[in-house]
Design an enzyme around this catalytic site. Structure first.
Site, PDB file in Angstrom:
ATOM      1  CG  HIS A 186      -1.704   1.195   1.395  1.00 53.29           C
ATOM      2  ND1 HIS A 186      -1.417   2.124   2.358  1.00 53.29           N
ATOM      3  CD2 HIS A 186      -2.731   1.696   0.687  1.00 53.29           C
ATOM      4  CE1 HIS A 186      -2.254   3.125   2.247  1.00 53.29           C
ATOM      5  NE2 HIS A 186      -3.068   2.890   1.242  1.00 53.29           N
ATOM      6  CD  GLU A 428      -9.878  -5.459 -31.732  1.00 51.17           C
ATOM      7  OE1 GLU A 428      -9.019  -5.501 -30.848  1.00 51.17           O
ATOM      8  OE2 GLU A 428     -11.095  -5.350 -31.508  1.00 51.17           O
ATOM      9  CG  ASP A 452      -6.373  -8.167 -29.843  1.00 51.42           C
ATOM     10  OD1 ASP A 452      -5.528  -8.869 -29.255  1.00 51.42           O
ATOM     11  OD2 ASP A 452      -7.531  -8.013 -29.438  1.00 51.42           O
ATOM     12  CB  CYS A 499      -6.729   2.785 -28.955  1.00 48.85           C
ATOM     13  SG  CYS A 499      -7.527   1.344 -29.655  1.00 48.85           S
TER      14      CYS A 499
END
Lengths: 566, 87
Positions: A186, A428, A452, A499
């Site tokens: 943390h 993709e 992809d 993207c």
């Protein structure tokens, strides 16, 4: 030099402040007035809760809601009815508050630590933290106040507990070194959020560093130098300046538009996975969102989230972005992303199988629910819809027909939405790249998903180390696919974005500029880097590089050449 | 006494936040609330007991409410678990 794990980047140089662990020893005594002792204990609990609430609020302001929640968890530990009940019993039998509380905490610490579940084990640290804090209150011990640390302080501690991290003022703390902890703890996450250089898991650090020592913390490398000599101090100061300089250099691009060296305008937006990430995108100066993955909405649920639930999330993102573009990708499950309640059958070959748009078109009710939620949200911002994994034009037509069907439903129900909402596709798959000329006629925009696209074009699983050498967006085949896709988009006057990870790759950027990409969608922390990189290229220079690259025959040649020009 | 069998669905199981949310919600009801899991009984009004139980995503449990407002308590408990604590 001490070695640890660098968990938060940057170099910090300052004076050590050791957070010594207080001896929380006491002599247990028998209590006669048990009622008064119970009151004393309850008062300590109240004080603890009050302090913790204050810390949680401070933490919420400096690091965000999620970080603050752990402090609220501490309150629920100390207010646990079972724990309180048992402690009261022990005190009633004549134990003092300290020993009653400590023995109950120790019971839970040992139970939590002895499980073989990592998440539960971590809870032992929380109970330990709570135990120490409450005992300090009961024993009247005053702590070193981290919140009062002077400027240029390097915090050195055995373990940085959540209650300590909550006290950190990032103006004054320039570095953190701890004996325990790792990348996922943390305090490491918090150090990253606060942008404080930090090195954890440094054995024996509390013995090797004294209060007031000059300390250098190199969060990039995981090095800690105590009482450095002059030469070290100079070289690290220079390096720290250089890192700061680089950061400042990038900061110059904040608030600017994204243009190439010769003034051509590009759109630079972010990929996000949750509505709240839209705020992060803006913080890092993204110009909108080029990919909102909606899978998270469906994960960790027991059933498909309702239209209302989805609508709220999409609307939230739209409102955060205040009219800036928001491209929402419809559900892309299957492949490596499973959602248990959808009951997807195990497949031999999931990446070639029943996923994304294929699943949605077969499960129309689910698909329509999502489209309806997105359309309703479109009344609150600049939303576009993007369909994943398109391989043939029928899939696009069917999806668009559904959008039209829902539009007319909404019209007849007098529900607002954006009549001109755009619908586009992810390119993709190799199939989509090859028929980009066909798809461009019926899409409002393209977004190339290079991750992809590379995998499908090369027929290569990058997770498989035997074939992963093939996986690269710099493969001549992948570059041709990208070039073709952009050219087809341009010919039909539709914008083409990217993207995938390649959009932020300095080697790819000149090629993408030359091919005519109009939108770069990257992870939020990359925004300024990409804006700077784009500004370094003119169309003419980029064209020269692209022409040379497209004349080379192998990925290796392309890579070697690009290394010489960036 | 009323009860229902359930499956834990949020990815991380009953970690800190779900446990404290669940215990907090159950504490509001006067009836007793117990979770039966792997042959043990856990007081569901206690965050610490819930963490001890180590319930994970996919764990099958039985939620048992007994006493005043047992139906209301069960309904809310079921809702919380089935919604995956909004995670």
């Amino acid at each position: 030099m001490l070695k640890g794990i660098g968990v938060s980047d940057g170099i910090g140089i300052g004076n050590a402040l050791l957070i010594e662990e207080h001896s929380l020893e006491y002599t247990p005594k028998a209590v006669e007035n048990t009622e008064a002792e119970i009151n004393r204990f309850n008062e300590a609990v109240d004080t603890f809760c009050k302090n913790t609430k204050k810390q949680a609020e401070a933490l919420k302001a400096s690091a965000g809601e999620k970080e603050a929640e752990i402090m609220i968890g501490h309150i629920s530990i100390v207010k646990d009815p079972y724990l309180l009940g048992e402690i009261e019993k022990l005190i009633s039998k004549g134990q003092c508050a300290e020993s009653a509380f400590e023995s109950m905490c120790d019971t839970f610490i040992s139970i939590f630590s002895s499980t073989d579940d990592e998440v539960t084990k971590q809870r032992a640290a929380d109970v330990r933290d709570v135990k120490a804090e409450v005992l300090k209150i009961l024993l009247g011990i005053n702590d070193v106040k981290i919140s009062k640390a002077p400027k240029k302080t390097i915090l050195v501690a055995k373990e940085l507990t959540p209650s300590m991290t909550a006290e950190i003022n990032k103006e004054n703390i320039v570095g953190i070194v701890t004996e325990t902890g790792s990348n996922t703890s943390h305090s490491a996450i918090l150090a990253k959020v606060l942008e404080i250089p930090a090195v954890m898991s440094v054995p024996g650090v509390m013995e090797q560093i004294k209060n007031g020592d000059t300390v250098i913390v190199d969060g990039n490398k995981g090095d800690v130098l105590s009482s450095p000599d002059k030469a070290q101090l100079e070289s690290y100061t220079a390096r720290s300046k250089q890192l700061l300089q680089e950061r400042r250099e990038l900061e110059k691009f904040r608030g600017k538009i994204t243009v190439s060296g010769d003034g051509e305008r590009f759109e630079l937006v972010c990929n996000i996975g949750k509505p709240e990430d839209a705020a992060q995108a803006l913080e890092f100066d993204g110009e909108g969102v080029g990919l909102f993955r909606t899978e998270f909405l469906f994960m960790d649920k027991t059933s498909v989230p309702s239209e209302e639930e989805q609508f709220k999330e999409y609307k939230k993102a739209a409102l955060i972005l205040k009219g800036k573009p928001l491209i929402i990708r419809t559900l892309d499950i299957g492949g490596d992303k499973d959602i248990p309640y959808l009951g997807l059958a195990k497949e031999e070959n999931p990446f070639m199988g029943f996923r994304a748009i294929r699943y949605c078109l077969k499960n129309r009710e689910l698909f329509k629910l999502q489209l309806r939620a997105i359309l309703r949200a479109s009344a609150f911002g600049n939303i576009s819809i993007m369909f994943p994994l398109i391989t043939c034009v029928e899939e696009l037509r069917e999806s668009k027909a559904l959008v039209e069907e829902i539009k007319s439903e909404l019209r007849s129900e007098k529900i607002d939405f954006d009549e001109n909402i755009k619908t586009g596709i992810m390119v993709e798959t190799a199939a989509a790249g090859v028929i980009a000329d066909v798809l461009a006629k019926e899409s409002d925009f393209f977004s190339i998903g290079t991750n992809d696209l590379t995998g499908y074009t090369m027929a290569c699983d990058r997770g498989n180390s035997d074939v992963s050498y093939l996986y690269s967006a710099l493969q001549p085949s992948v570059l041709r696919m990208i070039k073709r896709t952009i050219a087809c988009g341009k010919k039909n006057n539709i914008p083409v974005g990217m993207c995938g990870e390649a959009a932020a790759d300095p080697m790819m950027i000149p090629l993408l500029i030359s091919f005519g990409l109009s939108e770069f969608s990257v992870s939020a922390p990359s925004v300024l880097k990409v804006r700077k990189c784009i500004s370094n290229w003119s169309k003419q220079k980029a064209d020269e590089v692209a022409e040379k690259v497209m004349s080379l025959d192998t990925k290796q040649d392309i890579y070697e050449y690009l290394k010489t020009v960036i | 006494m009323v009860s229902k069998s359930l499956t834990i669905l949020n990815a991380q199981g009953f970690h800190m936040r779900p446990a404290s949310v669940f215990a907090g919600a159950m504490a509001k009801y006067p009836c007793s609330v117990t979770i039966k899991f792997k042959g043990n009984n856990y007081d569901a009004k206690s965050t610490l007991n819930l963490i001890v139980a180590c319930m994970k995503c996919g764990s099958e449990i039985e939620l048992v409410c007994d006493g005043n407002q047992e139906n209301e308590a069960l309904a809310q408990g079921v809702q919380l678990i089935e919604s995956g604590f909004g995670e």
